[in-house]
Design a protein around this motif. Sequence first.
Motif, PDB file in Angstrom:
ATOM      1  N   GLY A 192       0.692  -0.860   0.683  1.00  0.00           N
ATOM      2  CA  GLY A 192       0.199   0.308   0.168  1.00  0.00           C
ATOM      3  C   GLY A 192       0.604   1.299   0.296  1.00  0.00           C
ATOM      4  N   LEU A 193       1.836   1.373   0.802  1.00  0.00           N
ATOM      5  CA  LEU A 193       2.488   2.581   0.966  1.00  0.00           C
ATOM      6  C   LEU A 193       3.786   2.672  -0.210  1.00  0.00           C
ATOM      7  N   TYR A 194       4.425   1.500  -0.740  1.00  0.00           N
ATOM      8  CA  TYR A 194       5.185   1.756  -2.015  1.00  0.00           C
ATOM      9  C   TYR A 194       4.808   1.813  -2.924  1.00  0.00           C
ATOM     10  N   VAL A 195       3.182   0.930  -3.371  1.00  0.00           N
ATOM     11  CA  VAL A 195       3.014   0.755  -4.800  1.00  0.00           C
ATOM     12  C   VAL A 195       1.642   1.512  -5.228  1.00  0.00           C
ATOM     13  N   VAL A 196       0.588   0.926  -4.247  1.00  0.00           N
ATOM     14  CA  VAL A 196      -0.783   2.050  -4.206  1.00  0.00           C
ATOM     15  C   VAL A 196      -0.783   3.092  -3.998  1.00  0.00           C
ATOM     16  N   ALA A 197      -0.208   3.778  -3.325  1.00  0.00           N
ATOM     17  CA  ALA A 197      -0.099   5.136  -3.136  1.00  0.00           C
ATOM     18  C   ALA A 197       0.408   5.760  -4.013  1.00  0.00           C
ATOM     19  N   PRO A 198       1.744   5.758  -4.313  1.00  0.00           N
ATOM     20  CA  PRO A 198       1.710   5.830  -5.284  1.00  0.00           C
ATOM     21  C   PRO A 198       1.131   6.430  -6.650  1.00  0.00           C
ATOM     22  N   LEU A 199       0.372   4.874  -7.114  1.00  0.00           N
ATOM     23  CA  LEU A 199       0.102   4.845  -7.833  1.00  0.00           C
ATOM     24  C   LEU A 199      -1.369   5.448  -7.997  1.00  0.00           C
ATOM     25  N   ALA A 200      -1.960   5.710  -7.151  1.00  0.00           N
ATOM     26  CA  ALA A 200      -3.324   6.783  -6.344  1.00  0.00           C
ATOM     27  C   ALA A 200      -2.822   8.201  -6.818  1.00  0.00           C
ATOM     28  N   LEU A 201      -1.229   8.444  -6.156  1.00  0.00           N
ATOM     29  CA  LEU A 201      -1.267  10.733  -6.192  1.00  0.00           C
ATOM     30  C   LEU A 201      -0.626  10.415  -7.756  1.00  0.00           C
ATOM     31  N   PHE A 202      -0.643   9.310  -8.520  1.00  0.00           N
ATOM     32  CA  PHE A 202      -0.324   9.703  -9.591  1.00  0.00           C
ATOM     33  C   PHE A 202      -1.368   9.872 -10.689  1.00  0.00           C
ATOM     34  N   GLY A 203      -2.886   8.917 -10.299  1.00  0.00           N
ATOM     35  CA  GLY A 203      -4.027   9.032 -11.188  1.00  0.00           C
ATOM     36  C   GLY A 203      -4.940  10.055 -10.570  1.00  0.00           C
ATOM     37  N   LEU A 204      -4.505  10.905  -9.671  1.00  0.00           N
ATOM     38  CA  LEU A 204      -5.010  12.328  -9.386  1.00  0.00           C
ATOM     39  C   LEU A 204      -4.515  13.517 -10.034  1.00  0.00           C
ATOM     40  N   ILE A 205      -3.467  13.261  -9.840  1.00  0.00           N
ATOM     41  CA  ILE A 205      -2.744  14.187 -10.301  1.00  0.00           C
ATOM     42  C   ILE A 205      -3.018  14.698 -12.269  1.00  0.00           C
ATOM     43  N   ALA A 206      -2.862  12.926 -12.630  1.00  0.00           N
ATOM     44  CA  ALA A 206      -3.569  13.158 -13.665  1.00  0.00           C
ATOM     45  C   ALA A 206      -4.723  13.197 -13.983  1.00  0.00           C
ATOM     46  N   GLY A 207      -5.422  13.345 -13.333  1.00  0.00           N
ATOM     47  CA  GLY A 207      -6.880  13.999 -13.468  1.00  0.00           C
ATOM     48  C   GLY A 207      -7.421  15.017 -13.555  1.00  0.00           C
ATOM     49  N   LEU A 208      -6.982  15.415 -12.847  1.00  0.00           N
ATOM     50  CA  LEU A 208      -6.674  16.802 -12.092  1.00  0.00           C
ATOM     51  C   LEU A 208      -6.195  17.671 -13.339  1.00  0.00           C
ATOM     52  N   VAL A 209      -5.252  16.975 -14.198  1.00  0.00           N
ATOM     53  CA  VAL A 209      -4.548  18.042 -15.381  1.00  0.00           C
ATOM     54  C   VAL A 209      -5.651  17.593 -16.289  1.00  0.00           C
ATOM     55  N   TRP A 210      -6.311  16.566 -16.282  1.00  0.00           N
ATOM     56  CA  TRP A 210      -6.809  16.093 -17.633  1.00  0.00           C
ATOM     57  C   TRP A 210      -8.696  17.398 -17.653  1.00  0.00           C
ATOM     58  N   VAL A 211      -8.406  17.202 -15.678  1.00  0.00           N
ATOM     59  CA  VAL A 211     -10.035  17.625 -16.166  1.00  0.00           C
ATOM     60  C   VAL A 211     -10.087  19.633 -16.490  1.00  0.00           C
ATOM     61  N   LEU A 212      -8.644  19.895 -15.559  1.00  0.00           N
ATOM     62  CA  LEU A 212      -8.750  21.750 -15.543  1.00  0.00           C
ATOM     63  C   LEU A 212      -7.999  22.007 -17.195  1.00  0.00           C
ATOM     64  N   ASP A 213      -7.893  20.933 -17.317  1.00  0.00           N
ATOM     65  CA  ASP A 213      -6.740  21.379 -18.778  1.00  0.00           C
ATOM     66  C   ASP A 213      -8.209  22.993 -19.762  1.00  0.00           C
ATOM     67  N   LYS A 214      -8.356  24.265 -20.096  1.00  0.00           N
ATOM     68  CA  LYS A 214      -8.733  24.906 -20.987  1.00  0.00           C
ATOM     69  C   LYS A 214      -8.616  25.205 -22.073  1.00  0.00           C
ATOM     70  N   SER A 215      -7.397  23.992 -22.046  1.00  0.00           N
ATOM     71  CA  SER A 215      -6.913  24.547 -23.741  1.00  0.00           C
ATOM     72  C   SER A 215      -8.007  24.189 -24.830  1.00  0.00           C
ATOM     73  N   LYS A 216      -7.806  24.358 -26.278  1.00  0.00           N
ATOM     74  CA  LYS A 216      -8.660  23.935 -27.142  1.00  0.00           C
ATOM     75  C   LYS A 216      -8.295  22.366 -27.493  1.00  0.00           C
ATOM     76  N   ASP A 217      -8.576  21.521 -29.139  1.00  0.00           N
ATOM     77  CA  ASP A 217      -8.782  20.765 -29.267  1.00  0.00           C
ATOM     78  C   ASP A 217      -7.433  20.815 -29.975  1.00  0.00           C
ATOM     79  N   ARG A 218      -6.513  19.676 -29.707  1.00  0.00           N
ATOM     80  CA  ARG A 218      -5.006  20.612 -30.147  1.00  0.00           C
ATOM     81  C   ARG A 218      -5.248  19.533 -31.032  1.00  0.00           C
ATOM     82  N   GLY A 219      -5.213  19.365 -32.466  1.00  0.00           N
ATOM     83  CA  GLY A 219      -5.515  18.366 -33.422  1.00  0.00           C
ATOM     84  C   GLY A 219      -4.659  19.214 -34.045  1.00  0.00           C
TER      85      GLY A 219
END
Length: 93
Positions: free
Chosen positions: A49-76
């Motif tokens: 939990g300390l060395y595998v699950v917690a870092p993966l959860a923290l990475f998922g949280l940060i990636a999700g926040l970046v994805w949700v709060l991204d205000k840029s237009k479609d970068r096609g």
Amino acid sequence: MDKKNALRAGALAAGTTLMMLLMSSPALALTRDDGDDPGPGLSVGETLGLYVVAPLALFGLIAGLVWVLDKSKDRGDTTSSNITVKGGAKAKA
């Protein structure tokens, strides 16, 4: 790289590794230092939990926040997205 330089580099790497192994003294790890008071060990679940699950959860949280709060237009890709290809060319033999 010729054979002489490769042999020299291999000997240097082997010598450096051997010296580092000889200079480290794992036998001194058994003696306690003054003021050393280790706590109870972690169980397997706590360790995972300390060395595998917690870092993966923290990475998922940060990636999700970046994805949700991204205000840029479609970068096609604007250079290839507006090109139309017509497949009517005939080959002459």
